[in-house]
Scaffold this active site. Structure first.
Site, PDB file in Angstrom:
ATOM      1  CB  SER A 149      44.461  32.879  46.578  1.00 55.22           C
ATOM      2  OG  SER A 149      43.450  32.435  47.445  1.00 55.22           O
ATOM      3  CE1 TYR A 162      45.398  27.528  44.685  1.00 54.64           C
ATOM      4  CE2 TYR A 162      44.812  28.719  46.718  1.00 54.64           C
ATOM      5  CZ  TYR A 162      44.644  28.397  45.347  1.00 54.64           C
ATOM      6  OH  TYR A 162      43.743  29.297  44.769  1.00 54.64           O
TER       7      TYR A 162
HETATM    8  N1  LIG Z   1      37.828  29.222  43.098  1.00 55.31           N
HETATM    9  C1  LIG Z   1      38.143  29.997  44.263  1.00 55.31           C
HETATM   10  O1  LIG Z   1      37.630  29.691  45.352  1.00 55.31           O
HETATM   11  C2  LIG Z   1      39.418  30.638  44.107  1.00 55.31           C
HETATM   12  C3  LIG Z   1      39.848  31.464  45.308  1.00 55.31           C
HETATM   13  C4  LIG Z   1      41.080  32.248  45.085  1.00 55.31           C
HETATM   14  C5  LIG Z   1      41.802  32.140  44.030  1.00 55.31           C
HETATM   15  N2  LIG Z   1      41.276  31.642  43.067  1.00 55.31           N
HETATM   16  C6  LIG Z   1      42.009  31.652  41.825  1.00 55.31           C
HETATM   17  O2  LIG Z   1      41.449  31.829  40.769  1.00 55.31           O
HETATM   18  C7  LIG Z   1      42.046  31.098  39.570  1.00 55.31           C
HETATM   19  C8  LIG Z   1      40.990  30.439  38.781  1.00 55.31           C
HETATM   20  O3  LIG Z   1      40.308  29.749  39.704  1.00 55.31           O
HETATM   21  P1  LIG Z   1      39.046  28.862  39.450  1.00 55.31           P
HETATM   22  O4  LIG Z   1      38.377  28.431  40.527  1.00 55.31           O
HETATM   23  O5  LIG Z   1      38.305  29.503  38.024  1.00 55.31           O
HETATM   24  O6  LIG Z   1      39.777  27.328  38.776  1.00 55.31           O
HETATM   25  P2  LIG Z   1      39.347  26.635  37.749  1.00 55.31           P
HETATM   26  O7  LIG Z   1      37.815  26.324  37.748  1.00 55.31           O
HETATM   27  O8  LIG Z   1      39.947  25.183  37.896  1.00 55.31           O
HETATM   28  O9  LIG Z   1      39.575  27.105  36.337  1.00 55.31           O
HETATM   29  C9  LIG Z   1      41.057  27.108  35.980  1.00 55.31           C
HETATM   30  C10 LIG Z   1      41.439  27.928  34.662  1.00 55.31           C
HETATM   31  O10 LIG Z   1      42.809  27.765  34.377  1.00 55.31           O
HETATM   32  C11 LIG Z   1      43.055  27.009  33.281  1.00 55.31           C
HETATM   33  N3  LIG Z   1      44.600  26.476  33.238  1.00 55.31           N
HETATM   34  C12 LIG Z   1      44.772  25.555  34.167  1.00 55.31           C
HETATM   35  N4  LIG Z   1      45.941  25.116  33.856  1.00 55.31           N
HETATM   36  C13 LIG Z   1      46.449  26.086  32.732  1.00 55.31           C
HETATM   37  C14 LIG Z   1      47.668  26.040  31.754  1.00 55.31           C
HETATM   38  N5  LIG Z   1      48.678  25.214  32.177  1.00 55.31           N
HETATM   39  N6  LIG Z   1      47.442  26.753  30.796  1.00 55.31           N
HETATM   40  C15 LIG Z   1      46.269  27.661  30.550  1.00 55.31           C
HETATM   41  N7  LIG Z   1      45.418  27.557  31.145  1.00 55.31           N
HETATM   42  C16 LIG Z   1      45.428  26.797  32.270  1.00 55.31           C
HETATM   43  C17 LIG Z   1      42.064  26.150  33.176  1.00 55.31           C
HETATM   44  O11 LIG Z   1      41.730  25.675  31.797  1.00 55.31           O
HETATM   45  P3  LIG Z   1      42.446  24.543  31.032  1.00 55.31           P
HETATM   46  O12 LIG Z   1      42.454  23.191  31.803  1.00 55.31           O
HETATM   47  O13 LIG Z   1      41.534  24.169  29.712  1.00 55.31           O
HETATM   48  O14 LIG Z   1      43.742  24.791  30.474  1.00 55.31           O
HETATM   49  C18 LIG Z   1      40.702  26.970  33.389  1.00 55.31           C
HETATM   50  O15 LIG Z   1      40.142  27.694  32.337  1.00 55.31           O
HETATM   51  C19 LIG Z   1      43.136  30.217  40.019  1.00 55.31           C
HETATM   52  O16 LIG Z   1      44.466  31.062  39.871  1.00 55.31           O
HETATM   53  C20 LIG Z   1      42.700  30.205  41.426  1.00 55.31           C
HETATM   54  O17 LIG Z   1      44.181  29.978  42.241  1.00 55.31           O
HETATM   55  C21 LIG Z   1      40.285  30.634  43.015  1.00 55.31           C
END
Ligand SMILES: NC(=O)c1ccc[n+]([C@@H]2O[C@H](COP(=O)([O-])OP(=O)(O)OC[C@H]3O[C@@H](n4cnc5c(N)ncnc54)[C@H](OP(=O)(O)O)[C@@H]3O)[C@@H](O)[C@H]2O)c1
Length: 262
Positions: A149, A162
Site C-alpha cells: 500500500s 497498518y
Molecule cells: N482498499 C484500499 O484502499 C487499499 C489500499 C491500499 C492497499 N490495499 C491492500 O489491498 C489488499 C486487498 O484490500 P481490499 O481493500 O480488497 O480488502 P478487503 O475488501 O477487506 O478484502 C480482503 C481479502 O483478503 C482476504 N483475506 C483476509 N484475511 C485472509 C486470510 N487470513 N487468509 C486468506 N485470505 C484472507 C479476504 O477474504 P476472506 O475474508 O474470505 O478470507 C478478502 O478476499 C490488502 O492487502 C490491503 O491492505 C487496499
C-alpha cells in the site's frame, strides 16, 4: 539490459496464463480475479470465504479453480500450490492480495491488537511466499506479486500498525526482487491508493482519489502486462505521495498535518 526495459520477464498472454489470486473472495482480489477470468486466464481462487469463491468461479467453471485457505497457514498454502500444479502443470503468477485494515492511534495501541493485524498483513504474505518459493525456484520461471500500500511509503495518521506492516512488505518485496530476478522469476510490488472495498468502507475520513475495485484491477493487469516492478495507482495520487516521500522530516510532518488536519 536497455535502460528502460521492463524490470520483470514477460508473462504469457492472458488466455495462456495460469494465475493464483490469494484474497479473491471480495475487494481488490475478487475484482482482479474477475478481470483475469474475463481476459481468458485460468485462475485459482483462494481466501477463507469458500462460498464467495464458488460464486465467483461459477461464471467460469472451465477455467476457475477454488482453493480455500487461510494464508497465514504455510502448510495450507503449500498444499494448495501442490494442488494447482497437479491440475495445471505449473503456475505463471501468484498474486498475494489478502490483507486487512484497522485504524490505530498511538493511545489505542495494545500488543494483542498489533499482533492480530501483523498476523494477517505481514505474517500472511511471508508465510505464503515461504510456502510458494521452493516450487517457483524449482520451476525456474513464473512470478509473484505482493499487494502492499502507499500507506507503507511513510508514516501517516491513523495508520500506526497498518502502515508499519505495509512498509515492511515493500522492503520485503524489494529484497525478494533482488534475490529472484537473476533466477528468471518475476517479482511485482503493487501499491494501491484508496480503493472502494469492504476494507475502506469502515473509514470515516475523506479518501482522496478513491477509485473502484474494477479500476484497481485494470491498473494491476496493465502493470503486470508492462512488466513494471512497482504497480502504483491512481497516479494522480501516488505521484504526490512520491514527492512527499522525498521531503525532510520537518517539511514532511508539516505537509501531512496540513493535508489531513491531524
Ligand atoms: N482498499 C484500499 O484502499 C487499499 C489500499 C491500499 C492497499 N490495499 C491492500 O489491498 C489488499 C486487498 O484490500 P481490499 O481493500 O480488497 O480488502 P478487503 O475488501 O477487506 O478484502 C480482503 C481479502 O483478503 C482476504 N483475506 C483476509 N484475511 C485472509 C486470510 N487470513 N487468509 C486468506 N485470505 C484472507 C479476504 O477474504 P476472506 O475474508 O474470505 O478470507 C478478502 O478476499 C490488502 O492487502 C490491503 O491492505 C487496499
Amino acid at each position: 539490459m536497455p535502460l528502460f526495459a521492463p524490470l520483470n520477464p514477460p508473462l504469457p498472454a492472458w488466455p495462456d496464463a495460469r494465475v493464483w489470486v490469494i484474497g479473491a473472495s471480495y475487494g481488490i482480489g475478487a475484482a482482479t480475479a474477475r478481470a483475469l477470468l474475463a481476459a481468458g486466464a485460468r485462475v485459482a481462487l483462494s481466501a477463507r470465504s469458500e462460498d464467495k469463491l464458488h460464486a465467483l468461479a461459477a461464471a467460469h467453471p472451465d477455467r476457475a479453480l477454488v482453493a480455500p485457505l487461510d494464508f497465514t497457514q504455510g502448510p495450507a498454502v503449500a498444499a494448495a500450490w501442490q494442488r494447482i500444479h497437479g491440475e495445471w502443470g505449473g503456475c505463471d503468477l501468484t498474486l498475494v492480495v489478502a490483507g486487512t485494515h484497522r485504524e490505530f492511534r498511538a493511545w489505542d495501541l495494545t500488543e494483542a491488537d498489533a499482533d492480530a493485524l501483523l498476523e494477517t498483513n505481514l505474517n500472511g504474505p511471508l508465510a505464503t511466499v515461504a510456502a510458494v518459493l521452493p516450487g517457483l525456484i524449482a520451476q525456474g520461471r513464473g512470478a509473484i506479486g505482493i499487494v502492499s500500500s502507499v500507506a507503507g511509503y511513510r508514516g501517516l495518521p491513523k495508520a500506526l500498525v497498518y502502515g508499519a506492516s505495509k512498509a515492511a512488505l515493500i522492503n520485503f518485496t524489494e529484497t525478494l526482487y533482488l534475490d529472484l530476478h537473476a533466477r528468471g522469476i518475476g517479482v511485482y510490488l503493487i501499491n494501491p491508493g484508496f480503493v472502494d472495498t469492504p476494507l475502506t468502507a469502515r473509514n470515516e475520513f475523506r479518501m482522496p482519489h478513491l477509485i473502484t475495485a474494477e479500476d484497481a484491477a485494470s491498473e494491476i493487469l496493465a502493470g503486470l502486462r508492462a512488466g513494471e516492478f512497482e504497480i502504483h495507482f491512481p497516479r494522480a495520487f501516488t505521484r504526490k505521495l512520491k514527492l512527499l516521500r522525498l521531503l525532510p522530516y520537518r517539511l514532511y510532518f508539516a505537509a501531512v498535518r496540513k493535508a489531513t488536519g491531524e
